[in-house]
Scaffold this active site. Sequence first.
Site, PDB file in Angstrom:
ATOM      1  N   ASP A  17       0.727  -1.101   0.113  1.00  0.00           N
ATOM      2  CA  ASP A  17      -0.003   0.049   0.090  1.00  0.00           C
ATOM      3  C   ASP A  17       0.965   1.275  -0.006  1.00  0.00           C
ATOM      4  O   ASP A  17       2.017   1.222   0.689  1.00  0.00           O
ATOM      5  CB  ASP A  17      -0.963   0.095   1.251  1.00  0.00           C
ATOM      6  CG  ASP A  17      -2.162   0.780   1.105  1.00  0.00           C
ATOM      7  OD1 ASP A  17      -2.389   1.358  -0.141  1.00  0.00           O
ATOM      8  OD2 ASP A  17      -2.837   1.333   2.141  1.00  0.00           O
ATOM      9  N   GLU A  64     -12.148  -4.978  -4.482  1.00  0.00           N
ATOM     10  CA  GLU A  64     -12.840  -3.653  -4.393  1.00  0.00           C
ATOM     11  C   GLU A  64     -11.865  -2.441  -5.233  1.00  0.00           C
ATOM     12  O   GLU A  64     -12.465  -1.348  -5.453  1.00  0.00           O
ATOM     13  CB  GLU A  64     -12.709  -3.024  -2.834  1.00  0.00           C
ATOM     14  CG  GLU A  64     -13.831  -3.848  -1.804  1.00  0.00           C
ATOM     15  CD  GLU A  64     -13.290  -5.258  -1.701  1.00  0.00           C
ATOM     16  OE1 GLU A  64     -12.005  -5.409  -1.442  1.00  0.00           O
ATOM     17  OE2 GLU A  64     -14.119  -6.078  -1.341  1.00  0.00           O
ATOM     18  N   ASN A  65     -10.745  -2.797  -5.646  1.00  0.00           N
ATOM     19  CA  ASN A  65     -10.082  -1.939  -6.275  1.00  0.00           C
ATOM     20  C   ASN A  65     -10.546  -1.485  -7.770  1.00  0.00           C
ATOM     21  O   ASN A  65     -10.246  -0.745  -8.506  1.00  0.00           O
ATOM     22  CB  ASN A  65      -8.432  -2.140  -6.649  1.00  0.00           C
ATOM     23  CG  ASN A  65      -7.906  -2.269  -5.348  1.00  0.00           C
ATOM     24  OD1 ASN A  65      -6.899  -2.862  -4.934  1.00  0.00           O
ATOM     25  ND2 ASN A  65      -7.986  -0.962  -4.535  1.00  0.00           N
TER      26      ASN A  65
HETATM   27  C1  IPE Z   1      -5.404  -2.655  -0.021  1.00  0.00           C
HETATM   28  O1  IPE Z   1      -5.273  -1.433  -0.305  1.00  0.00           O
HETATM   29  C2  IPE Z   1      -5.566  -3.423  -1.356  1.00  0.00           C
HETATM   30  C3  IPE Z   1      -4.147  -3.450  -2.015  1.00  0.00           C
HETATM   31  C4  IPE Z   1      -3.144  -2.970  -1.410  1.00  0.00           C
HETATM   32  C5  IPE Z   1      -4.023  -4.301  -3.230  1.00  0.00           C
HETATM   33  P1  IPE Z   1      -6.229  -0.116  -0.518  1.00  0.00           P
HETATM   34  O2  IPE Z   1      -5.642   1.026  -0.839  1.00  0.00           O
HETATM   35  O3  IPE Z   1      -7.165  -0.418  -1.552  1.00  0.00           O
HETATM   36  O4  IPE Z   1      -7.182  -0.351   0.701  1.00  0.00           O
HETATM   37  P2  IPE Z   1      -8.051   0.884   1.430  1.00  0.00           P
HETATM   38  O5  IPE Z   1      -9.029   1.307   0.467  1.00  0.00           O
HETATM   39  O6  IPE Z   1      -7.134   1.918   2.107  1.00  0.00           O
HETATM   40  O7  IPE Z   1      -8.543   0.297   2.617  1.00  0.00           O
HETATM   41  C1  IPE Z   2      -1.430   0.221  -3.295  1.00  0.00           C
HETATM   42  O1  IPE Z   2      -1.266   1.602  -3.468  1.00  0.00           O
HETATM   43  C2  IPE Z   2      -1.607  -0.556  -4.786  1.00  0.00           C
HETATM   44  C3  IPE Z   2      -3.058  -0.935  -5.134  1.00  0.00           C
HETATM   45  C4  IPE Z   2      -4.125  -0.709  -4.506  1.00  0.00           C
HETATM   46  C5  IPE Z   2      -3.305  -1.431  -6.443  1.00  0.00           C
HETATM   47  P1  IPE Z   2      -2.518   2.746  -3.587  1.00  0.00           P
HETATM   48  O2  IPE Z   2      -2.987   2.804  -4.887  1.00  0.00           O
HETATM   49  O3  IPE Z   2      -3.553   2.221  -2.865  1.00  0.00           O
HETATM   50  O4  IPE Z   2      -1.915   3.685  -3.034  1.00  0.00           O
HETATM   51  P2  IPE Z   2      -2.574   4.976  -1.764  1.00  0.00           P
HETATM   52  O5  IPE Z   2      -2.904   4.097  -0.735  1.00  0.00           O
HETATM   53  O6  IPE Z   2      -3.518   5.612  -2.734  1.00  0.00           O
HETATM   54  O7  IPE Z   2      -1.298   5.755  -1.498  1.00  0.00           O
HETATM   55 MG    MG Z   3      -4.110   2.421  -0.640  1.00  0.00          MG
END
Ligand code: IPE
Ligand code: IPE
Ligand code: MG
Length: 243
Positions: A17, A64-65
């Site tokens: 993350d 959820e992504n």
């Molecule tokens: C969790 O991170 C999923 C991955 C790192 C792939 P997110 O950034 O999607 O989670 P939330 O939304 O902060 O909980």
């Molecule tokens: C994690 O980094 C990677 C994925 C969820 C694919 P984020 O994209 O969630 O990065 P932040 O949390 O917005 O900084």
């Molecule tokens: Mg994130």
Amino acid sequence: MTKDKLKIPNHVAIILDGNGRWAQEKNMTRSEGHWHGFNNLETLSDYIFEKGVKILSVYAFSTENFKRSKTEVNYLMHLFSEGFKRYSKRLAKKNVKIVFSGRRDPLPKKVLKIMDKVTEDTKNNTDCIFNICVNYGGQYEILDAVKKVVNDIKEDKIKEEDLDLDMLNHYMYQDLAPVDLMIRTSGEHRLSNFLLWQNAYAEFYFPKTYFPAFDEKEFDKAIVEYNQRNRRFGGINYENENS
Ligand code: IPE
Ligand code: IPE
Ligand code: MG
């Protein structure tokens, strides 16, 4: 305690993350953040296996992504189809088996094809397992397992009375040993639906570092912290007590 005496966890899980925030701080696009994160994982995973970790699970994309913008999702899918091929070539030399956890639908055909090829190409590797979680959700994993169990009972493949924890583990996306150390980078303190079943007794570690900057030194710090934890699994470690 000297460095080489440190206990190495068998199964490490990482929630990758902070790519977006890392990029924002550097005036880069979110996509650039993902690119750096993906490259970091390539070298970091080498290091983690060299340290003696046998199973590495990473959260690359949650169910959820898909709520994110089309541009971001498309970029990540592109990164996966290019990147997994690269990972596979590198890890094949190191005898690491790559497996994927998650639902197939609605992943693009192109990504699924690469995932299938990488799985096939590395299936006979025996030293370590790299479990890449793509379109993964812990609640869906449990739901999918329950559906398969119900079906197998209906078809007389298993008996309800034989179902126990080990057998249920076998119905998860991958039949893996439990997680020992769960790391989430970027300072967030939540699981976001990651490995709910496998993390039952994991030690949790939450560094503030964003994933693209989470390097070998940062991983070493996680191992040191892990060694300071007293894992009891609900029992009592009598060696540490004045009885
Ligand atoms: C969790 O991170 C999923 C991955 C790192 C792939 P997110 O950034 O999607 O989670 P939330 O939304 O902060 O909980
Ligand atoms: C994690 O980094 C990677 C994925 C969820 C694919 P984020 O994209 O969630 O990065 P932040 O949390 O917005 O900084
Ligand atoms: Mg994130």
